[in-house]
Motif scaffolding. Structure first.
Motif, PDB file in Angstrom:
ATOM      1  N   PHE A 159      40.008  54.098  45.587  1.00  0.00           N
ATOM      2  CA  PHE A 159      40.679  53.114  46.458  1.00  0.00           C
ATOM      3  C   PHE A 159      41.747  53.864  47.238  1.00  0.00           C
ATOM      4  N   SER A 174      35.030  54.899  41.562  1.00  0.00           N
ATOM      5  CA  SER A 174      35.409  54.613  42.954  1.00  0.00           C
ATOM      6  C   SER A 174      36.747  55.239  43.289  1.00  0.00           C
ATOM      7  N   ILE A 213      35.001  42.865  48.679  1.00  0.00           N
ATOM      8  CA  ILE A 213      35.866  42.691  47.498  1.00  0.00           C
ATOM      9  C   ILE A 213      37.320  42.449  47.890  1.00  0.00           C
ATOM     10  N   ARG A 231      34.127  38.582  44.036  1.00  0.00           N
ATOM     11  CA  ARG A 231      34.054  39.462  42.864  1.00  0.00           C
ATOM     12  C   ARG A 231      32.672  40.096  42.799  1.00  0.00           C
ATOM     13  N   GLY A 233      43.168  39.802  43.288  1.00  0.00           N
ATOM     14  CA  GLY A 233      43.978  41.026  43.262  1.00  0.00           C
ATOM     15  C   GLY A 233      43.858  41.875  44.512  1.00  0.00           C
TER      16      GLY A 233
HETATM   17  P1  ADP Z   1      39.434  40.573  39.972  1.00  0.00           P
HETATM   18  O1  ADP Z   1      39.649  41.918  39.428  1.00  0.00           O
HETATM   19  O2  ADP Z   1      40.385  39.583  39.490  1.00  0.00           O
HETATM   20  O3  ADP Z   1      38.021  40.130  39.918  1.00  0.00           O
HETATM   21  P2  ADP Z   1      40.057  41.843  42.463  1.00  0.00           P
HETATM   22  O4  ADP Z   1      40.314  41.255  43.791  1.00  0.00           O
HETATM   23  O5  ADP Z   1      41.082  42.716  41.917  1.00  0.00           O
HETATM   24  O6  ADP Z   1      39.709  40.656  41.517  1.00  0.00           O
HETATM   25  O7  ADP Z   1      38.726  42.646  42.591  1.00  0.00           O
HETATM   26  C1  ADP Z   1      37.637  42.107  43.280  1.00  0.00           C
HETATM   27  C2  ADP Z   1      36.341  42.695  42.740  1.00  0.00           C
HETATM   28  O8  ADP Z   1      36.236  44.058  43.132  1.00  0.00           O
HETATM   29  C3  ADP Z   1      36.273  42.734  41.263  1.00  0.00           C
HETATM   30  O9  ADP Z   1      35.757  41.512  40.768  1.00  0.00           O
HETATM   31  C4  ADP Z   1      35.339  43.850  41.013  1.00  0.00           C
HETATM   32  O10 ADP Z   1      33.996  43.416  41.104  1.00  0.00           O
HETATM   33  C5  ADP Z   1      35.594  44.825  42.117  1.00  0.00           C
HETATM   34  N1  ADP Z   1      36.475  45.911  41.727  1.00  0.00           N
HETATM   35  C6  ADP Z   1      37.791  45.981  41.922  1.00  0.00           C
HETATM   36  N2  ADP Z   1      38.277  47.141  41.473  1.00  0.00           N
HETATM   37  C7  ADP Z   1      37.227  47.841  40.978  1.00  0.00           C
HETATM   38  C8  ADP Z   1      37.087  49.115  40.390  1.00  0.00           C
HETATM   39  N3  ADP Z   1      38.086  49.939  40.188  1.00  0.00           N
HETATM   40  N4  ADP Z   1      35.830  49.492  40.030  1.00  0.00           N
HETATM   41  C9  ADP Z   1      34.812  48.674  40.256  1.00  0.00           C
HETATM   42  N5  ADP Z   1      34.878  47.465  40.798  1.00  0.00           N
HETATM   43  C10 ADP Z   1      36.086  47.044  41.158  1.00  0.00           C
END
Ligand code: ADP
Length: 679
Positions: A670, A668, A624, A630, A642
């Protein structure tokens, strides 16, 4: 003499005769030439021409030399007059004196003209060089011999036809004329050229004594000269002339050419004076004039011997100096070349037809992953592949082509490097001049490791592909919805609710595009923006972000130790993570986010953004963070950029980031690290 003269900057360059003294100098010379006849006049003298004038044979030549005179000139007139006066003083009658004066003048001019022609590189005769080569001595000797021979023949022949001059027919008289003039000319002219050159050259001048000789040696050599001459001239009943030459050899071999010439001059004068005084081995000969003639030839011999030995040594020394200079230059050039090649970032290799590696630099070893193994005795052969993975045949390789004479410019190839894997190299190869000694072609290879550039280029191409794709989707949607609106308008019965629905879809597509463009910009600047680090209060930023997103009630934050980072970028990190935590919750559920932080080691602070959302599938936890990846693309909107922005920012600060499952069960964590402020 010598005033205002340029130094001998360019040896071996002829500039034509130059005047070193004025007319007053010429008059002085004329007076000295005439007066010296008085001083050396001898009543019982049987020869002719200049009496026993000493060193009259050389003096007029030096006169014409220093005056840079031309044949039709006041100098010729003065010289003729001085010669006439000298001969009259020496006791010749008027006719004879006139004939001898003409012969003397012609002799001097022949000498000067020949010297200007044959020795034009020497100081005084058109050049700037001292007598420094055996060739100079040979030419000087030849010119003076020829000129003296002309003078002698002229004088003898003319005298033979004059009444009452039967003495002129005697061979001894001609021999005396020849010997006296030659010996005098050799000594005086050589000394004048050497002295003139020394005075004219700019300081620092070379040692007068000679480079190798110490003062003590000079003293001993002078004493030796006095002793040998003393013995030879004291015990004149013994034929002791031969050891005299030893002193000349000593001076020629050990002291400067000028000093050696001065030595010959002094012993020459001494020999002549002592012989004239009836002393020494030459005076002992039954016929006084014959003895005096032999003495003159002896003097000529030592003058030439001394000069020949000294110039031979000078020439050898000059060659040795040149050789040393050339060696020093070669060593300097080699070290310079090695330094330049060694400091190059590009790999440099020179290879020959037989595969022998002639030159290599450290970068080449580094790029090919061979380190020190790449010695010069290694047989060089580089297996390489095209970017598409096709192995290049021997004929296709850059090295082979350059050895054939082709120039290869910036070709991309893949090589396999031990412990590193594949590397993309940009190779240029240039044919070099053949090694004629071994009959082999040679080629220069320049290697540049372009693996990173290549990867970046590929990433950029992929990135551009995704961007184009992601922008095309909402654009296609906008196209589709607007077309439907147009169709509805055409039919003239546009339903307001339907129109509202269509417009809202168009707006949502354009919002997606705007967000994608915003994220793209953020992605681009997160890597290039210079870091402006300061003390950052993470907790305060969390509150700011939450209230800006109107989720203040859903986000709780414990105090986090201050970090040392770029506050704008930290805000971007937290905004992305909190935004995701708010977004990725199951439909209908309320997000609940907690931020906490603690010091993990001496350097770092770890910050955790904890949520109770839908969580990240285990298989996606690493990916991710890659651009556009995604895990939940169908259900939730987003660009997939992001987290890649977040990771880039954290890494630039020297930290790390990971997505972990929430140990509480759902959601989750981070977790990222940043430098502690007080570290
Ligand atoms: P976007 O949110 O624009 O898809 P990001 O790079 O921020 O792109 O996130 C990549 C992917 O990681 C997201 O599409 C999502 O599947 C997963 N993800 C990110 N943050 C979370 C979270 N807090 N909980 C679950 N999945 C998440």
């Amino acid at each position: 003499m010598g005033g205002g003269l340029g130094a001998g900057a360019l040896p071996d360059v002829r500039m034509g005769p130059r005047a070193y003294v004025g007319l007053a100098g010429a008059v002085c010379f004329a007076v000295v030439v005439a007066a010296s006849a008085l001083v050396t006049h001898r009543d019982d003298f049987v020869g002719f021409g200049f009496g026993d004038l000493w060193p009259a044979g050389g003096l007029p030549i030096v006169w014409l030399m220093l005056r840079g005179a031309r044949v039709p000139s006041i100098d010729t007139v003065l010289l003729g007059a001085a010669a006439l006066a000298a001969n009259l003083i020496a006791g010749a009658d008027t006719d004879l004196a006139a004939v001898f004066a003409v012969a003397n003048t012609v002799q001097c001019w022949v000498a000067v003209l020949l010297l200007r022609r044959w020795c034009g590189e020497l100081w005084g005769f058109g050049g700037e060089r001292a007598i420094s080569r055996p060739r100079d001595v040979a030419r000087l000797g030849a010119a003076l011999c020829l000129a003296t021979a002309v003078g002698t023949t002229l004088g003898s022949a003319a005298a033979a036809y004059l009444p009452g001059a039967d003495v002129a027919l005697e061979p001894v008289a001609s021999g005396l004329w020849f010997g006296r003039n030659l010996a005098s000319a050799l000594m005086v002219v050589a000394l004048a050229v050497l002295l003139g050159h020394r005075l004219a050259s700019a300081p620092p001048r070379p040692s007068l004594r000679g480079a190798d000789a110490r003062p003590a040696e000079l003293v001993v050599a002078i004493l030796f000269t006095i002793a040998t001459y003393g013995l030879a001239f004291r015990f004149d009943e013994l034929p002791l002339a031969f050891p005299l030459l030893a002193a000349t050899v000593w001076f020629g071999a050990r002291f400067s050419t000028l000093l050696s010439a001065a030595h010959s001059f002094v012993v020459g004068i001494a020999t002549a004076l002592l012989t004239l005084g009836g002393l020494g081995p030459f005076a002992d000969v039954a016929d006084t004039d014959l003895g005096f003639m032999i003495a003159q030839f002896y003097v000529a011999t030592i003058a030439v011997t001394g000069l020949a030995i000294a110039t031979g040594r000078d020439e050898r020394q000059a060659l040795a100096d040149d050789l040393r200079q050339a060696q020093e230059d070669a060593v300097y050039e080699a070290s310079m070349r090695a330094a330049v090649i060694g400091s190059m970032v590009e790999g440099v290799l020179v290879v020959d037809e037989a595969g022998e590696l002639l030159v290599r630099n450290a970068a080449a070893g580094r790029i090919l992953g061979l380190g020190d193994e790449l010695g010069s005795d290694v047989q060089f052969s580089l297996s390489s592949w095209t970017l598409d993975g096709v192995q290049l045949t021997d004929d296709e390789r850059a090295t082979t082509r350059a050895l054939r004479g082709e120039t290869v410019e910036g070709e991309l190839v893949v090589v396999r490097v031990a412990d590193v894997g594949e590397r993309v190299l940009t190779i240029s190869a240039v044919p070099l001049p053949r090694d004629e000694a071994h009959h082999r072609a040679r080629a220069l290879l320049l290697l540049r490791d372009t693996t990173t550039e290549h990867t970046h280029r590929e990433e950029l191409a992929a990135f551009a592909g995704v961007v184009a794709h992601d922008l095309r989707n909402p654009l296609a949607a906008i196209d589709g919805w607007t077309e439907m609106i147009a169709d509805e308008l055409d039919t003239g019965r546009l339903d307001t609710d339907l129109a509202r629905e269509f417009v809202s879809r168009v707006r949502s597509s354009s919002r997606r595009m705007r967000e994608l463009i915003r994220d793209l910009l953020a992605h681009a600047t997160s890597g290039s923006r210079a870091l402006a680090v300061s003390r950052v209060d993470v907790t305060a930023i969390v509150h700011e972000v939450a209230s800006a997103r109107h989720v203040g009630g859903l986000v709780s934050a414990e105090p986090v130790p201050a970090v040392h980072a770029d506050p704008v970028l930290v805000r971007q990190v937290l905004d992305n993570l909190i935004g995701n935590a708010v977004k990725y919750v199951a439909p209908g559920e309320e997000p609940e986010i907690a931020v906490r932080g603690r010091r993990v080691d001496a350097r770092l602070v770890a910050v955790e953004v904890v949520d109770h959302g839908i969580g990240v599938p285990a298989a996606d936890r690493e990916r991710i963070f890659d651009e556009f990846h995604r895990a939940h693309h169908r259900e939730y909107e987003g660009s997939g950029l992001g987290l890649s922005i977040v990771r880039r920012i954290v890494t630039r600060h020297g930290g790390t980031i990971a997505a972990l499952p929430n140990p509480a069960g759902q959601g989750s964590v981070f977790r990222f690290t940043l430098p502690a402020y007080d570290a």
